[in-house]
Write an enzyme that holds these catalytic residues in place. Sequence first.
Site, PDB file in Angstrom:
ATOM      1  N   GLY A  43       0.796  -1.195   0.167  1.00 14.14           N
ATOM      2  CA  GLY A  43      -0.019  -0.218  -0.170  1.00 14.14           C
ATOM      3  C   GLY A  43       0.797   1.141  -0.049  1.00 14.14           C
ATOM      4  N   GLN A  48       2.454   9.955   1.788  1.00 15.41           N
ATOM      5  CA  GLN A  48       3.882   9.429   1.810  1.00 15.41           C
ATOM      6  C   GLN A  48       4.866   9.719   0.555  1.00 15.41           C
ATOM      7  OE1 GLN A  48       2.051   5.320   2.354  1.00 15.41           O
ATOM      8  NE2 GLN A  48       4.128   5.198   3.373  1.00 15.41           N
ATOM      9  N   CYS A  87       5.739  -0.364   7.184  1.00 15.19           N
ATOM     10  CA  CYS A  87       5.299   1.030   6.328  1.00 15.19           C
ATOM     11  C   CYS A  87       6.593   1.509   5.594  1.00 15.19           C
ATOM     12  CB  CYS A  87       5.027   2.034   7.494  1.00 15.19           C
ATOM     13  SG  CYS A  87       4.358   3.647   6.491  1.00 15.19           S
ATOM     14  N   LEU A  88       6.363   1.718   4.265  1.00 18.15           N
ATOM     15  CA  LEU A  88       7.158   2.251   3.426  1.00 18.15           C
ATOM     16  C   LEU A  88       7.971   3.426   4.003  1.00 18.15           C
ATOM     17  CD1 LEU A  88       5.983   1.290  -0.137  1.00 18.15           C
ATOM     18  CD2 LEU A  88       7.708   0.061   1.064  1.00 18.15           C
ATOM     19  N   HIS A 129      -4.663   0.736   7.143  1.00 13.88           N
ATOM     20  CA  HIS A 129      -3.374   1.345   7.364  1.00 13.88           C
ATOM     21  C   HIS A 129      -3.211   2.824   6.404  1.00 13.88           C
ATOM     22  CE1 HIS A 129       1.295   0.980   7.839  1.00 13.88           C
ATOM     23  NE2 HIS A 129       1.246   1.847   6.760  1.00 13.88           N
ATOM     24  N   GLU A 130      -3.650   2.541   5.047  1.00 10.45           N
ATOM     25  CA  GLU A 130      -3.244   3.435   4.178  1.00 10.45           C
ATOM     26  C   GLU A 130      -4.257   4.766   4.616  1.00 10.45           C
ATOM     27  OE1 GLU A 130      -0.871   3.681   2.370  1.00 10.45           O
ATOM     28  OE2 GLU A 130      -0.240   1.390   2.861  1.00 10.45           O
ATOM     29  N   HIS A 133      -2.887   7.264   6.681  1.00 11.47           N
ATOM     30  CA  HIS A 133      -2.121   7.955   6.267  1.00 11.47           C
ATOM     31  C   HIS A 133      -2.594   9.268   5.741  1.00 11.47           C
ATOM     32  CE1 HIS A 133       1.839   6.119   6.247  1.00 11.47           C
ATOM     33  NE2 HIS A 133       1.393   4.856   5.704  1.00 11.47           N
TER      34      HIS A 133
HETATM   35 NI    NI Z   1       2.494   3.240   5.788  1.00 15.45          NI
END
Ligand code: NI
Length: 166
Positions: A43, A48, A87-88, A129-130, A133
Site C-alpha cells: 500500500g 507518503q 510501512c514504506l 493502514h493507508e 496516512h
Molecule cells: Ni504506511
Amino acid sequence: MEILFLGSELLRQKAERIKDIDTDIKKIAEELIETMHNGKGIGLAGPQVGLMKRIFAVHVDKDVPRIFINPSIIETSQELVKYEEGCLSIPGVWAEVSRPKALKIQAWNEKGRPFTLEAAGILARAILHEYDHLEGTLFFDRLPELKRTKLIAKFEKVRSKQQVQG
Ligand code: NI
C-alpha cells in the site's frame, strides 16, 4: 515518486479531498502503484510521496492493484485482530497492530467511478493502514507509548546505519 520517511512533517498532516478526478489524477494513480511496487509495499498513500491528497493504492496478494480516491470507511467490524505491520515510510520496523477484522469502504477509482467494497483479512488491514496516512496517522500511533518509543529508536538506528553504508 520519492517516498518520504518518518521525520517528514507531511506524514503528519491531513490530506485534502480531490475535487476533480481527471487525467492528472489518473497519472498520479499509475505512479503511486509503480512506486508501491518498486518499494515492494502492499500500500502507498499520497502523503507518503508528499502529495497531500486523499488518494491511496493497495495491492495485496492474489488481488489486483486498487486505487481509492476520497475514501469513506462506512463500517468496521467489532472484532479486532492483531497483525504485523510495516510501512514504506518507516523501513526496517515492524510491529503487531490491533485493527478491525473487516470493513466496508466507499471511494472513487482512478476512472472517476464510485464503488463500495467489503474487505477482510490483509486487504482490510492494508486499507485501514493507508486510510490512516490520509489523516496523518502512522501505524505505531496505535501502539502503547513505550512500544512506540522503542520502535522510533529502532528506526533511527536502522537509518543511521544505512546512511553510514551510503
Ligand atoms: Ni504506511
